[in-house]
Design an enzyme around this catalytic site. Sequence first.
Site, PDB file in Angstrom:
ATOM      1  N   CYS A  38      36.899 -40.642  24.402  1.00 10.75           N
ATOM      2  CA  CYS A  38      37.382 -39.904  23.649  1.00 10.75           C
ATOM      3  C   CYS A  38      36.942 -38.500  23.468  1.00 10.75           C
ATOM      4  O   CYS A  38      35.356 -38.667  23.602  1.00 10.75           O
ATOM      5  CB  CYS A  38      37.688 -40.397  22.358  1.00 10.75           C
ATOM      6  SG  CYS A  38      38.979 -39.335  21.231  1.00 10.75           S
ATOM      7  N   ASP A  85      36.557 -37.221  20.823  1.00 15.37           N
ATOM      8  CA  ASP A  85      35.798 -36.968  19.505  1.00 15.37           C
ATOM      9  C   ASP A  85      34.279 -36.800  19.388  1.00 15.37           C
ATOM     10  O   ASP A  85      33.689 -37.356  20.197  1.00 15.37           O
ATOM     11  CB  ASP A  85      36.153 -38.438  18.723  1.00 15.37           C
ATOM     12  CG  ASP A  85      35.828 -38.385  17.434  1.00 15.37           C
ATOM     13  OD1 ASP A  85      36.847 -38.381  16.530  1.00 15.37           O
ATOM     14  OD2 ASP A  85      34.640 -38.331  16.765  1.00 15.37           O
ATOM     15  N   ARG A 109      31.888 -37.675  17.779  1.00 15.42           N
ATOM     16  CA  ARG A 109      31.076 -38.606  17.080  1.00 15.42           C
ATOM     17  C   ARG A 109      31.054 -39.727  18.308  1.00 15.42           C
ATOM     18  O   ARG A 109      30.015 -40.606  18.050  1.00 15.42           O
ATOM     19  CB  ARG A 109      31.719 -39.440  15.840  1.00 15.42           C
ATOM     20  CG  ARG A 109      31.896 -38.318  14.783  1.00 15.42           C
ATOM     21  CD  ARG A 109      32.843 -39.014  13.781  1.00 15.42           C
ATOM     22  NE  ARG A 109      34.262 -39.120  14.134  1.00 15.42           N
ATOM     23  CZ  ARG A 109      35.240 -39.611  13.489  1.00 15.42           C
ATOM     24  NH1 ARG A 109      35.266 -39.984  12.068  1.00 15.42           N
ATOM     25  NH2 ARG A 109      36.616 -39.548  14.194  1.00 15.42           N
ATOM     26  N   HIS A 112      37.304 -45.667  20.143  1.00 11.14           N
ATOM     27  CA  HIS A 112      36.406 -45.538  18.970  1.00 11.14           C
ATOM     28  C   HIS A 112      37.278 -45.758  17.680  1.00 11.14           C
ATOM     29  O   HIS A 112      38.654 -45.448  17.746  1.00 11.14           O
ATOM     30  CB  HIS A 112      35.586 -44.114  18.788  1.00 11.14           C
ATOM     31  CG  HIS A 112      36.454 -42.955  18.672  1.00 11.14           C
ATOM     32  ND1 HIS A 112      36.733 -42.414  17.484  1.00 11.14           N
ATOM     33  CD2 HIS A 112      37.055 -42.356  19.561  1.00 11.14           C
ATOM     34  CE1 HIS A 112      37.460 -41.270  17.662  1.00 11.14           C
ATOM     35  NE2 HIS A 112      37.872 -41.376  18.778  1.00 11.14           N
ATOM     36  N   CYS A 154      39.985 -42.563  15.362  1.00 14.65           N
ATOM     37  CA  CYS A 154      40.448 -41.862  16.490  1.00 14.65           C
ATOM     38  C   CYS A 154      41.580 -41.149  15.876  1.00 14.65           C
ATOM     39  O   CYS A 154      42.768 -41.760  15.705  1.00 14.65           O
ATOM     40  CB  CYS A 154      40.646 -42.726  17.651  1.00 14.65           C
ATOM     41  SG  CYS A 154      41.390 -41.494  19.074  1.00 14.65           S
TER      42      CYS A 154
HETATM   43 ZN   LIG Z   1      39.425 -40.366  19.479  1.00 17.61          ZN
END
Ligand SMILES: [Zn+2]
Length: 215
Positions: free
Chosen positions: A52, A54, A56, A107, A110
Amino acid sequence: MCRSPFRFSATDGVDKLLKLNKEWAKRLDQANPGLLEANAKGQKPQILWIGCADSRSTVASLDLLPGEVFVHRNVANMVPNCDPSSQSLIQLAMEVVGVKHIIVCGHTDCKGVETTLNNARVGGSLEAWLRNLRDVRAKYKTVLEAIPSFKERAEKLAELNVIEQVWNVKTNDIVREHMAKRGVQVYGMIYDVATGLLHQVDVPEDPDVGYYAVD
Ligand SMILES: [Zn+2]
């Protein structure tokens, strides 16, 4: 008051990035003699990471070095078979780079998954992209609707999405060829943003795999 653990703040600019980069490159070279010299000659990563976007959940969680992981990231780690970006990257990873392991990593927390669980219209390109995840939600509605907690439902959808995307990868014609020819392996994982830990998703055999076999 607790100090922020982050290194780049809202008031920093590109000069800070370049300074950080210079320090990082020096540390990388000192800690790994010969690495940059090897990278200058080319790459031979063994892993393709599909994750993803994202901030993190990153490939840094594997604790490997530059040159070791080929990477593709997008909203909610999806690889629909009509997406030219992920499909062409998978082809490159198989036919040119020659990776041996493919990891599809979702994750916790999300936002793509949480948005999909809501029925609110997002609009634009993001709406079209999330349609792929809405299809996963619809397919597993009985399982998902039996979970009362929104957080746990989102975690379940993230996991089911990883399973579906692993199946998408494993039914890709080129991946199938390289699984048979070179023993390429495909895994599903979930990264926990609160612990930094990865756990492997138990991916069952795709019940429809036979429908994607081509001679
Ligand atoms: Zn995500």
